[in-house]
Motif scaffolding. Structure first.
Motif, PDB file in Angstrom:
ATOM      1  N   THR A 237      16.963 -24.139 -12.541  1.00 33.42           N
ATOM      2  CA  THR A 237      17.202 -25.074 -11.427  1.00 33.42           C
ATOM      3  C   THR A 237      18.660 -25.633 -11.551  1.00 33.42           C
ATOM      4  N   GLY A 238      19.159 -26.444 -10.572  1.00 36.69           N
ATOM      5  CA  GLY A 238      20.456 -26.967 -10.701  1.00 36.69           C
ATOM      6  C   GLY A 238      20.444 -27.967 -11.596  1.00 36.69           C
ATOM      7  N   ASN A 239      19.480 -28.980 -11.988  1.00 33.78           N
ATOM      8  CA  ASN A 239      19.821 -29.770 -13.086  1.00 33.78           C
ATOM      9  C   ASN A 239      19.503 -29.316 -14.388  1.00 33.78           C
ATOM     10  N   GLY A 240      19.520 -28.036 -14.789  1.00 33.02           N
ATOM     11  CA  GLY A 240      19.467 -27.785 -16.212  1.00 33.02           C
ATOM     12  C   GLY A 240      17.904 -27.308 -16.383  1.00 33.02           C
ATOM     13  N   TYR A 241      16.838 -27.925 -15.617  1.00 39.94           N
ATOM     14  CA  TYR A 241      15.474 -27.501 -16.104  1.00 39.94           C
ATOM     15  C   TYR A 241      15.158 -26.264 -15.269  1.00 39.94           C
TER      16      TYR A 241
ATOM     17  N   THR B  78       9.414 -35.985 -18.279  1.00 37.44           N
ATOM     18  CA  THR B  78      10.420 -34.946 -18.375  1.00 37.44           C
ATOM     19  C   THR B  78       9.419 -33.895 -19.172  1.00 37.44           C
ATOM     20  N   ALA B  79      10.031 -32.636 -19.120  1.00 34.05           N
ATOM     21  CA  ALA B  79       9.175 -31.592 -19.928  1.00 34.05           C
ATOM     22  C   ALA B  79      10.148 -30.521 -20.568  1.00 34.05           C
ATOM     23  N   THR B  80       9.751 -29.925 -21.557  1.00 32.66           N
ATOM     24  CA  THR B  80      10.473 -28.667 -21.910  1.00 32.66           C
ATOM     25  C   THR B  80       9.209 -27.650 -22.044  1.00 32.66           C
ATOM     26  N   CYS B  81       9.680 -26.572 -21.587  1.00 35.53           N
ATOM     27  CA  CYS B  81       8.428 -25.405 -21.225  1.00 35.53           C
ATOM     28  C   CYS B  81       8.984 -24.379 -22.110  1.00 35.53           C
ATOM     29  N   ILE B  82       8.368 -23.600 -23.128  1.00 40.33           N
ATOM     30  CA  ILE B  82       8.617 -22.623 -24.019  1.00 40.33           C
ATOM     31  C   ILE B  82       7.335 -21.587 -24.009  1.00 40.33           C
ATOM     32  N   ARG B  83       7.887 -20.574 -24.073  1.00 36.15           N
ATOM     33  CA  ARG B  83       6.921 -19.159 -24.018  1.00 36.15           C
ATOM     34  C   ARG B  83       6.964 -18.944 -25.423  1.00 36.15           C
ATOM     35  N   VAL B  84       5.512 -18.798 -25.879  1.00 32.29           N
ATOM     36  CA  VAL B  84       5.372 -18.560 -27.431  1.00 32.29           C
ATOM     37  C   VAL B  84       4.544 -17.094 -27.556  1.00 32.29           C
ATOM     38  N   PRO B  85       4.618 -16.692 -28.610  1.00 29.31           N
ATOM     39  CA  PRO B  85       3.855 -15.248 -28.878  1.00 29.31           C
ATOM     40  C   PRO B  85       2.231 -15.673 -29.201  1.00 29.31           C
ATOM     41  N   VAL B  86       1.640 -15.991 -28.174  1.00 32.38           N
ATOM     42  CA  VAL B  86      -0.013 -16.488 -28.128  1.00 32.38           C
ATOM     43  C   VAL B  86      -0.492 -15.877 -27.096  1.00 32.38           C
ATOM     44  N   MET B  87      -1.622 -15.239 -26.920  1.00 32.10           N
ATOM     45  CA  MET B  87      -2.198 -14.416 -26.106  1.00 32.10           C
ATOM     46  C   MET B  87      -2.521 -15.298 -24.521  1.00 32.10           C
ATOM     47  N   ARG B  88      -3.558 -16.196 -24.755  1.00 31.14           N
ATOM     48  CA  ARG B  88      -3.878 -16.561 -23.510  1.00 31.14           C
ATOM     49  C   ARG B  88      -4.292 -18.104 -23.390  1.00 31.14           C
ATOM     50  N   ALA B  89      -3.856 -19.044 -24.326  1.00 29.43           N
ATOM     51  CA  ALA B  89      -4.023 -20.486 -24.203  1.00 29.43           C
ATOM     52  C   ALA B  89      -2.695 -21.118 -24.376  1.00 29.43           C
ATOM     53  N   HIS B  90      -2.596 -21.906 -23.530  1.00 30.74           N
ATOM     54  CA  HIS B  90      -1.321 -22.869 -23.602  1.00 30.74           C
ATOM     55  C   HIS B  90      -1.486 -24.187 -24.617  1.00 30.74           C
TER      56      HIS B  90
END
Ligand code: 2RA
Length: 337
Positions: free
Chosen positions: A206-210, A233-245
């Motif tokens: 988005t426009g603010n770098g998030y 504030t939040a930083t969201c990362i995709r990791v190589p795990v199947m189905r639980a955050h």
């Protein structure tokens, strides 16, 4: 007898989980209608001791339907949820289409059931299911916020493949096999290798770098808590795990909350399990949470960078498809009965 129910997007990962959860919780439906795109229409599904034929989703699909569970993407929800609501069907929408809409309650049943007070199956209306990473964080943090008001929340997420759909789960498995065999990596879903790697969440910037996922955490938390000014504030990362955050969360309180007080509030919280064994160095993992209803909390500790007990750190794991989507939506539907 019970409400007639429709599932929109029944062939997707969340749609399939709707069927499992409705059965697990013995949801008192009278009729079940499975809706999907023309591509899937006509195929048969064995469920709850019956053979169901998937029907094509059309404008007229919702006549006589009391509750519709949607999880077929934002554009399908935007087009069909209002039509369903006008036909008198009460919609529980897992997409992001209406989450921030005025007059649409955004509900986690253990957190803010009052937001949908007065809504009943078969009387129209739309209830929005929050984003999975928001649900998982707030299941753990809300009991703490109610024990001692939170001033600021910092969230770092480690998000599973399932959040990007069944195709992403399939690709993670394929790439892992390819990587172990030293074969060329198949890349269809993400523009980089996923196996043995991790990357900034794939939602648009988005426009603010998030990215959109991070802004959902910020905006949805404020709406669910009714706290437009709380600092998040939040930083969201995709990791190589199947189905639980998994999510690392830092809290700053307006006043203070000790580790003991936090653990007491978490122990009393519905839908929360604690794994916090310092002697054994045993804390929540995604595999503890996978296919489970609860969110799992641990690493509860005073934030040593803050004075006294004004700060707290914790770590949360929750099943993205279940409590992050399908279970939460079915629990919302239960509030409509
Ligand atoms: C994700 N929150 O994990 C999304 C799923 N809707 O990518």
């Amino acid at each position: 007898d019970g409400p007639s129910v429709a599932i929109v997007g029944v062939t997707g990962a969340v749609g399939q989980e709707f069927l499992r959860v409705l059965k697990e919780r013995d949801f008192p439906y009278s009729r079940m209608k499975l809706l999907a795109s023309a591509r899937s229409a006509g195929s048969m599904v064995e469920w709850d001791g019956e053979t169901h034929t998937i029907e094509e989703l059309t404008d007229g699909s919702f006549g006589g339907v009391d509750i519709a569970l949607f999880s077929a993407g934002g554009s399908i929800s935007k087009k069909f949820a209002p039509l369903a609501a006008e036909a008198g069907c009460t919609v529980v929408d897992n997409s992001s289409a209406f989450r921030m809409s005025e007059g649409v309650p955004l509900v986690i049943p253990e957190v803010n059931p009052e937001a949908m007070a007065g809504m009943r199956a078969g009387r129209g209306g739309i209830v929005a299911n929050p984003n999975c990473s928001t649900i998982i964080a707030l299941m753990a943090v809300t009991p703490l916020h109610r024990a001692s008001r939170i001033k600021r929340m910092v969230v770092s997420t480690y998000q599973a493949a399932s959040g990007a759909g069944q195709a992403a789960m399939d690709e993670l498995e394929l790439q892992t096999r390819e990587a172990l065999d030293g074969r060329p990596i198949t890349q269809n879903i993400f523009p980089f290798q996923y196996a043995f790697n991790l990357f900034s969440h794939n939602s648009p910037m988005t426009g603010n770098g998030y990215n959109e996922e991070e802004m959902k955490m910020v905006k949805e938390t404020r709406k669910i808590w009714g706290e437009p000014d709380i600092a998040i504030t939040a930083t969201c990362i995709r990791v190589p795990v199947m189905r639980a955050h998994a999510e690392s969360i830092n809290l700053e309180f307006e006043d203070s909350l000790s580790e003991e007080q936090a653990l007491e509030a978490l122990a009393a919280a519905p839908g929360v399990s604690i794994i916090n064994d310092r002697e054994a160095n045993r804390f929540p993992t995604p595999l503890d949470a996978s296919n489970r209803d609860d969110v799992y909390v641990g690493r509860v500790r005073r934030d040593i960078s803050r004075p006294g007990n004004s700060g707290l750190d914790l770590f949360v794991c929750g099943d993205q498809i279940k409590k992050g989507a399908a279970l939460n939506a079915v629990q919302v539907a239960e509030l409509l009965l």
